[in-house]
Write a protein that holds these residues in place. Structure first.
Motif, short mmCIF file in Angstrom:
data_model
loop_
_atom_site.label_atom_id
_atom_site.label_comp_id
_atom_site.label_asym_id
_atom_site.label_seq_id
_atom_site.Cartn_x
_atom_site.Cartn_y
_atom_site.Cartn_z
N TYR A 28 5.79 -16.35 -9.70
CA TYR A 28 4.35 -16.10 -9.62
C TYR A 28 3.62 -17.35 -9.16
O TYR A 28 4.03 -18.47 -9.45
CB TYR A 28 3.83 -15.62 -10.99
CG TYR A 28 4.43 -14.30 -11.38
CD1 TYR A 28 3.85 -13.10 -10.98
CD2 TYR A 28 5.61 -14.25 -12.12
CE1 TYR A 28 4.42 -11.88 -11.31
CE2 TYR A 28 6.19 -13.04 -12.45
CZ TYR A 28 5.59 -11.86 -12.04
OH TYR A 28 6.17 -10.66 -12.36
N PRO A 29 2.49 -17.17 -8.45
CA PRO A 29 1.86 -18.30 -7.75
C PRO A 29 0.84 -19.08 -8.57
O PRO A 29 -0.25 -19.38 -8.10
CB PRO A 29 1.18 -17.60 -6.57
CG PRO A 29 0.76 -16.28 -7.12
CD PRO A 29 1.86 -15.88 -8.07
N GLU A 30 1.20 -19.44 -9.81
CA GLU A 30 0.28 -20.23 -10.63
C GLU A 30 0.78 -21.65 -10.76
O GLU A 30 1.89 -21.87 -11.24
CB GLU A 30 0.10 -19.62 -12.03
CG GLU A 30 -0.84 -18.44 -12.09
CD GLU A 30 -0.20 -17.14 -11.65
OE1 GLU A 30 1.05 -17.08 -11.64
OE2 GLU A 30 -0.93 -16.20 -11.31
N SER A 31 -0.02 -22.61 -10.33
CA SER A 31 0.32 -24.03 -10.55
C SER A 31 0.06 -24.37 -12.01
O SER A 31 -0.98 -24.02 -12.57
CB SER A 31 -0.52 -24.93 -9.65
OG SER A 31 -0.23 -24.70 -8.29
N THR A 171 0.61 -10.69 -1.10
CA THR A 171 1.14 -10.95 -2.43
C THR A 171 2.65 -11.07 -2.45
O THR A 171 3.20 -11.98 -3.07
CB THR A 171 0.71 -9.82 -3.39
OG1 THR A 171 -0.71 -9.70 -3.36
CG2 THR A 171 1.17 -10.10 -4.81
N VAL A 172 3.34 -10.17 -1.78
CA VAL A 172 4.80 -10.11 -1.88
C VAL A 172 5.49 -10.94 -0.80
O VAL A 172 6.46 -11.64 -1.07
CB VAL A 172 5.29 -8.65 -1.83
CG1 VAL A 172 6.81 -8.58 -1.85
CG2 VAL A 172 4.71 -7.85 -3.01
N ARG A 173 4.99 -10.89 0.45
CA ARG A 173 5.69 -11.53 1.56
C ARG A 173 4.97 -12.78 2.11
O ARG A 173 5.49 -13.44 2.99
CB ARG A 173 5.89 -10.52 2.69
CG ARG A 173 6.85 -9.40 2.31
CD ARG A 173 6.91 -8.33 3.40
NE ARG A 173 7.93 -7.34 3.14
CZ ARG A 173 7.77 -6.28 2.35
NH1 ARG A 173 6.59 -6.09 1.75
NH2 ARG A 173 8.76 -5.42 2.14
N GLY A 174 3.79 -13.06 1.62
CA GLY A 174 3.08 -14.25 2.08
C GLY A 174 2.64 -14.20 3.53
O GLY A 174 2.49 -15.23 4.19
N ALA A 203 -6.22 -15.69 -1.50
CA ALA A 203 -6.03 -16.07 -2.89
C ALA A 203 -5.11 -17.28 -3.05
O ALA A 203 -5.44 -18.24 -3.75
CB ALA A 203 -5.48 -14.88 -3.68
N LEU A 204 -3.96 -17.25 -2.38
CA LEU A 204 -3.01 -18.36 -2.46
C LEU A 204 -3.14 -19.29 -1.26
O LEU A 204 -3.28 -20.50 -1.39
CB LEU A 204 -1.59 -17.82 -2.57
CG LEU A 204 -0.45 -18.86 -2.58
CD1 LEU A 204 -0.59 -19.79 -3.77
CD2 LEU A 204 0.91 -18.15 -2.61
#
Length: 378
Positions: A28-31, A171-174, A203-204
Motif C-alpha cells: 500500500y502506498p503510505e509513507s 491504483t493497481v498498475r500505476g 493521489a500518489l
C-alpha cells in the motif's frame, strides 16, 4: 476521570502492535517515515478549519494561515498562478476527487463523466452521490485509459461537454493517462477547450512526477482544471488527508455564505480537520525540493530493483514509467496475506515508498513469491 488499568493495558498493547507493524505496508502506498512530534502540543486544541482559509472566519481556532501556505506550495508545484487557483486540505483522495467532479458538474450540469476501468473504486461512489451521468471506459493493458474507446463513447453519447477523469497513477498498475493525447483527441473531434472539464487524480504520483526529469504532462500548464494529491501517501501523515487544487474561476461558482461563522464555504465537508494542514505545512517546510527529489529517486530505484529481481527469476514483473508500483502475477493466498499485498484478479503489486530504506522487505517478499511459483510449477 482516568482510564482503568485494564483500559490502559489495552492501549499499551495497541501501541506495541503499531510499533511492530509500522512498516508493514509494502502493498500500500503510505509513507511511514514521518515525524510530527513538533506538532504534538497542538493536539490539545479543537482546531477547525471551517470555511475558506482566504477569508475571515468567526471560529478563531483555525490553521488558515498554514493552510494558505500549503496551497501556495501546491499551486506552484502544479504550475498555476496562486491568485488564479483555489483549493484546500481535504479528508483524503476521495474528497479531492469529489471536489473536482463537483466543479465539473456545476460547470456542465448535463455533462457526462468519463472514467476508465482502472480508476479508483471511489469514483463510482462519487457518481452516485453527485447523481452525475457517467460512462466507464476500457483500459489499455498497462492501465491507461483506452483513448479510442473514450472517443468512441463520447461520440456515441453525442456529448458536447464531457467531464474527463484522468488518472495520474492508477491504483493497481500505476498508469498515467496521457493528458496531451486526451486533449488532442477532443480537439480532433471538434470539442473546444472551453467545452470540457479535465480532472486529474494524482493521489500518489502527484508527489512523484514534479521531481523527475522526464515527467509525463499532468499539471495546469498542461491543461487540467483540477487535481487531487494524497497527503498520507508520498508525503506521509498519521491522519489520512489530501490536497485539491482547482481553477479559482470554477470554484467561485460553488461558494456559499454561512452567516453563523461569518464566512464563505467552498468545501465539501464544511468543518474540516485543522491539524492536517499543520502537518502538510511542516512537511513542505522541512523538506527542500532536493529532499523530495532524493526520496523519489530512491523509491524509483527500489522499484526497478524489484522488477529486475523478479525478472531474473523468470517472473513477469513490470512497472509503468516513473511509477513505484511494481506489478507481478498474484501469488497464493498464504503469500499475499503474509506480506499484506493488494491484489486484483490475477495480479498483485508492491509499492516502494520512501521508508523502505533498503531492500530487506522487498527481498523477503520476492523470495516468498519465487518459492511459491516454483512450488506450483513443480
Amino acid at each position: 476521570m482516568t482510564l482503568s488499568i485494564a483500559d490502559q493495558n489495552k492501549l499499551d498493547k495497541f501501541w506495541s502492535y503499531c510499533v511492530k507493524n509500522q512498516y508493514f505496508n509494502i502493498g500500500y502506498p503510505e509513507s511511514a517515515d514521518f515525524d510530527y512530534t513538533i506538532l504534538e502540543r497542538f493536539m490539545r486544541f479543537s482546531i477547525n478549519n471551517c470555511g475558506d482559509w482566504a477569508e475571515y472566519c468567526n471560529y478563531l481556532l483555525n490553521s488558515f494561515e498554514f493552510e494558505k501556505e500549503v496551497m501556495e506550495y501546491f499551486a506552484d508545484l502544479f504550475n498555476i498562478p496562486f491568485e488564479e487557483s483555489w483549493g484546500y486540505v481535504t479528508n483524503g483522495g476521495t474528497e479531492s476527487n469529489m471536489f473536482g467532479c463537483y466543479l465539473g458538474r456545476e460547470l456542465f450540469p448535463d455533462g457526462t463523466l468519463y472514467y476508465s476501468k482502472d480508476t479508483h473504486y471511489s469514483v463510482a461512489k462519487i457518481v452516485n452521490l453527485l447523481r452525475i451521468k457517467s460512462r466507464v471506459v476500457n483500459s489499455l493493458p498497462n492501465g491507461e485509459i483506452d483513448y479510442d474507446d473514450l472517443m468512441k463513447k463520447i461520440a456515441a453519447d453525442n456529448e458536447p461537454h464531457p467531464i474527463i477523469f484522468a488518472n495520474i497513477g492508477t491504483t493497481v498498475r500505476g498508469a498515467v493517462d496521457n493528458i496531451a493525447e486526451i486533449q488532442q483527441r477532443l480537439h480532433q473531434a471538434g470539442i473546444a477547450r472551453d467545452d470540457y472539464y479535465l480532472h486529474a487524480d494524482a493521489a500518489l504520483s502527484g508527489m512523484i512526477l514534479p521531481f523527475v526529469e522526464e515527467a509525463q504532462p499532468f499539471s495546469f500548464s498542461d491543461g487540467i482544471d483540477s487535481i487531487g494529491v494524497s497527503g498520507h501517501k508520498m508525503i506521509g501523515s498519521p491522519i489520512p488527508c489530501g490536497i485539491v487544487v482547482a481553477r479559482r474561476k470554477n470554484v467561485d461558482r460553488i461558494s456559499v455564505e454561512i452567516d453563523y461563522i461569518s464566512a464563505h464555504d467552498k468545501t465539501i465537508t464544511g468543518s474540516r480537520n485543522g491539524h492536517t494542514p499543520l502537518m502538510m505545512w511542516e512537511a513542505i517546510r522541512s523538506h527542500s525540493f532536493a529532499d523530495w527529489q532524493r526520496r523519489v529517486k530512491h523509491s524509483l530505484e527500489m522499484a526497478e530493483y524489484a522488477v529486475r529481481r523478479f525478472n531474473l527469476a523468470g517472473i513477469n514483473a513490470w512497472r509503468n514509467k516513473n511509477s513505484i508500483t511494481v506489478v507481478f502475477p498474484c501469488p497464493s493466498e498464504v503469500v499475499w496475506k503474509k506480506h499484506c499485498l493488494a491484489t486484483s484478479g490475477d495480479i498483485a503489486h508492491l509499492i516502494t515508498t520512501a521508508h523502505h530504506l533498503d531492500s530487506s522487505k522487498i527481498d523477503a517478499l520476492i523470495d516468498d513469491v519465487i518459492a511459491d511459483f516454483n512450488a506450483h510449477a513443480a
